[in-house]
Design an enzyme around this catalytic site. Structure first.
Site, PDB file in Angstrom:
ATOM      1  N   CYS A   1       0.825  -1.208   0.000  1.00  0.00           N
ATOM      2  CA  CYS A   1       0.000   0.000   0.000  1.00  0.00           C
ATOM      3  C   CYS A   1       0.861   1.261   0.000  1.00  0.00           C
ATOM      4  CB  CYS A   1      -0.948  -0.003   1.204  1.00  0.00           C
ATOM      5  SG  CYS A   1      -0.114  -0.103   2.797  1.00  0.00           S
ATOM      6  N   THR A   2       2.016   1.193   0.652  1.00  0.00           N
ATOM      7  CA  THR A   2       2.906   2.354   0.700  1.00  0.00           C
ATOM      8  C   THR A   2       3.544   2.609  -0.654  1.00  0.00           C
ATOM      9  OG1 THR A   2       3.407   2.021   3.044  1.00  0.00           O
ATOM     10  CG2 THR A   2       4.964   3.339   1.779  1.00  0.00           C
TER      11      THR A   2
END
EC number: 6.2.1.64
Length: 444
Positions: free
Chosen positions: A226-227
């Site tokens: 997600c980062t």
């Protein structure tokens, strides 16, 4: 083949080593008259011979060495072995020389950039050390067969790849023939990580092998998907995005980039740079891209020199029948110089050298996919894309595509619907040189 067990048992008590010390003093005053009257002492029993003795020279000349890796450690190792007196050395390396190598890989010069490391290193050492023969091979260790490896008495590794270490370790274990003592090839392994390093002696099937100690090595640093997909903050996030998400999207999920292919690294570098510019992130470089995708730890020349010296010392001791390291030496140079030597225990359930299958106490309600993920998290095997099967059926196979598609529905099934207690699961993986046998039992 020289009987190394009987070499190195006596020594002249005068302890002269390498050269006649009289030559050093020829321009100085003569010794005190009392010293002139002393008689030359007779030889007596001791623990080692002078390095220039005929027995040791014969042992070194009879010992054919294979060096795997001609990088930071490999350059030091080749130089040390040649200067020690070994006469025939072979070296394997699949890399070419990069400009960034020149600060610590001292056998190379700017004119050598782009040339094979093994070839250039061999030529340089032979020019500087008369009488030594170094045979290079520019390629992978996997290119060679059992017949090739059987010609050597000792194998010494200066690698930065865990996968390559696991492969050669398994190959030397696989080659053991209990009826042929010469089939045992001692493996001397060295590794460095910044100011830390290790040297070890592996006697295949006798003591702890490389696979036995796999859980001592840290898993590569990873970043949350997600980062890297939504909120990158570091140049490493951009590189991971390019390698993990963009590469399979552009080239297909079945096309894996080659970390040793400059064109592939250049593509990842350009793609990561564009990503970084979009999020105003600086610091993406070609060398950092290499470091992230290959999990490269910055190398320090002094650490390489210390570990290479330790490894070559063990090679010399084995070749001359002296007591050698048993079996693992760790070095730390962060705040001084510290070493610690211990005997790493052989694992009975080791997938390479062990004799028994590993037991696996599993939750019968867990899915096959959960089991695969748990195997990938185990530090003692470090799997990447495991395939599982029993004696009677395939549970899940990563390849070929047709078999992967056929076994994909099993991922959602409970283990109790696929296997029974007491059955063996065979696990194979691209990162594993051999298969793992798991004996299944259910948690109560």
């Amino acid at each position: 083949m020289t009987d190394y067990a009987n070499v190195g048992t006596t020594t002249p008590s005068s302890g002269r080593m390498l050269s006649d010390m009289e030559d050093v003093h020829e321009d100085h005053e003569q010794p005190h008259p009392i010293e002139e009257e002393q008689e030359e002492p007779e030889e007596e029993e001791g623990v080692m011979l002078a390095l220039d003795s005929p027995q040791i020279q014969a042992a070194l000349e009879a010992c054919k060495i294979l060096v795997i890796g001609a990088g930071g450690l490999g350059c030091e190792i080749l130089k040390n072995l040649a200067l020690t007196g070994f006469k025939e050395i072979h070296v394997i390396d699949m890399d070419t020389i990069d400009l960034s190598n020149l600060n610590r890989q001292f056998l190379f010069r700017p004119k050598d950039v782009g040339q094979p490391k093994a070839t250039v290193a061999a030529e340089f050492v032979m020019q500087r050390v008369p009488g030594v023969k170094i045979v290079p091979y520019f390629g992978k260790i996997q290119d060679k067969d059992d017949e090739y490896y059987s010609q050597f008495q000792i194998v010494i590794c200066g690698l930065d790849s865990i996968e390559a270490r696991r492969w050669i370790n398994a190959k030397l274990v696989e080659m053991i023939d209990e009826e042929d003592p010469q089939s045992l090839k001692p493996l001397i392994d060295g590794g460095t990580e910044g100011f830390k390093g290790q040297a070890r002696v592996i006697l295949p099937t006798i003591n702890s092998c490389y696979e036995c100690s796999l859980d001592m090595f840290n898993k590569p640093t990873t970043f949350p998907i997600c980062t890297i997909a939504n909120t990158p903050r570091l140049p490493e996030h951009c590189i991971e995005w390019a390698s993990v998400l963009e590469w399979p999207r552009v080239w297909g999920k079945d096309t894996k980039y080659d970390t040793d292919n400059p064109e592939h690294i250049s593509w990842l570098y350009r793609t990561a740079t564009e990503r970084a510019e979009k999020f105003n992130i600086s610091g993406v470089t070609y060398s950092l891209t290499q470091g992230v995708v290959k999990n490269i730890i910055p190398a320090i020349a002094s650490t390489n020199a210390i570990i290479a010296a330790s490894c070559c010392n063990e090679v010399f001791k084995i070749a001359t029948g002296s007591p050698y390291l048993d079996n693992y030496m760790m070095y730390t140079g962060n705040d001084g110089i510290y070493t610690y030597t211990f005997q790493h225990q052989k694992k009975p359930e080791c997938p390479v050298c062990g004799q028994i299958a590993a037991s696996a106490e599993l939750d019968r309600e867990m899915s096959l996919e959960d089991l695969i993920e748990s195997l990938k998290e185990r530090p003692d095997v470090q799997l990447k894309r495991p395939s599982l099967r029993t004696a009677s059926k395939s549970l899940y196979m990563q390849a070929p595509p047709a078999l992967e598609e056929a076994t994909r529905p099993n991922l959602e099934k409970k283990l109790e619907d696929l296997i029974e207690a007491g059955e063996y699961i065979t696990v194979t993986d691209v990162a594993l040189p051999v298969s793992i046998q798991l004996k299944v039992s259910w948690k109560e």
